[in-house]
Design an enzyme around this catalytic site. Sequence first.
Site, PDB file in Angstrom:
ATOM      1  N   CYS A 139       0.837  -1.202   0.000  1.00 57.10           N
ATOM      2  CA  CYS A 139       0.000   0.000   0.000  1.00 57.10           C
ATOM      3  C   CYS A 139       0.874   1.256   0.000  1.00 57.10           C
ATOM      4  O   CYS A 139       1.386   1.665   1.042  1.00 57.10           O
ATOM      5  CB  CYS A 139      -0.931  -0.001   1.217  1.00 57.10           C
ATOM      6  N   CYS A 142      -0.501   4.107   2.144  1.00 60.26           N
ATOM      7  CA  CYS A 142      -0.264   3.913   3.577  1.00 60.26           C
ATOM      8  C   CYS A 142       1.176   4.228   3.961  1.00 60.26           C
ATOM      9  O   CYS A 142       1.430   4.848   5.001  1.00 60.26           O
ATOM     10  CB  CYS A 142      -0.560   2.468   3.980  1.00 60.26           C
ATOM     11  N   ASP A 143       2.123   3.790   3.151  1.00 59.85           N
ATOM     12  CA  ASP A 143       3.519   3.767   3.589  1.00 59.85           C
ATOM     13  C   ASP A 143       4.488   4.603   2.756  1.00 59.85           C
ATOM     14  O   ASP A 143       5.670   4.694   3.098  1.00 59.85           O
ATOM     15  CB  ASP A 143       4.017   2.309   3.603  1.00 59.85           C
TER      16      ASP A 143
END
Length: 325
Positions: A139, A142-143
């Site tokens: 992701c 997300c990261d």
Amino acid sequence: MEDIAGKTFDVVIVGSGPAGLTAALYAARADLSPLVFEGPEPGGQLMTTTDVENFPGYPEGVMGPKMMQDFREQATRFGADCRYGFVSDIDFSKRPYKITVDEKTEVYANAIIASTGASAKWLHLESEQKLRGKGVSACATCDGAFFRDQHVVVVGGGDTAMEEATFLTKFASKVTVVHRRDELRASKAMQTRAFNNDKIEFMWDSELIEVLGDQVVDGVKIKNSNTGEITELEDVTGVFVAIGHKPNTDLFKGVVEMDDVGYIKTKGQSTETDLPGLFACGDAMDAVYRQAVTAAGTGCKAALDAERYLGELESEEAIAESHWK
């Protein structure tokens, strides 16, 4: 712990990620005494995530497992009954629906909330699994911010891979796309955007064979499928596997309408499915956003939809009973 075998519950929630536990919180506060079966991965995908920095209410960030523990404690505080258990079968032929847990215990539900999530497709490399959450991710949203001014690798050649690669260029100094074919499967628009981005490079006819590093990612090995040549990229600090997701919805196949991939279809902006009393939330029905905060939002909606459904069901039963008197 109370024996639940043979009992009927207003709401049974299948799954315990952000969507399921938010649904449990709202259902519990509505005095519906929800029963939650946490599934094979209690807490969902966030249990393998290290720092979560994009969920409101955690200004300093939070470890994924800690956040899910907070979700669970808040839901149980208001009366949700969260239990380890894997729902192995549901009989949808009549209501209340019969739910079989761990192939032995049977309970009944007037309403079911499906929050079974989705699982990222992985390469099934030992080194990849070892470093998940330590530089290996599925992701970028997300990261990605953790890899500012660093060199990262994206594995894949579809729309998801091109979207992830393009997004990562906001942070990374260089993004290398590793694709096993000599052309992309992504849409023309996504391809053009990626090809025109100076930060993105491509390694064609190639596959990732090993992620290097002990505690964190510090390189990768790439094999060219035509020549067999192995290239080691020693400056790579992040690996994003973007070969798709699979919704964990096999339990509901043939019962409710799904798309071609297996995501449960819901009606309009609600969480209602085409089966009365079955509601879907989180990554089981969301193929687009796949974020903890959006999953939690749909969990809230599912609980409210279920509460409304149960209220209407109760009214119908009361009316029907009065006609017999």
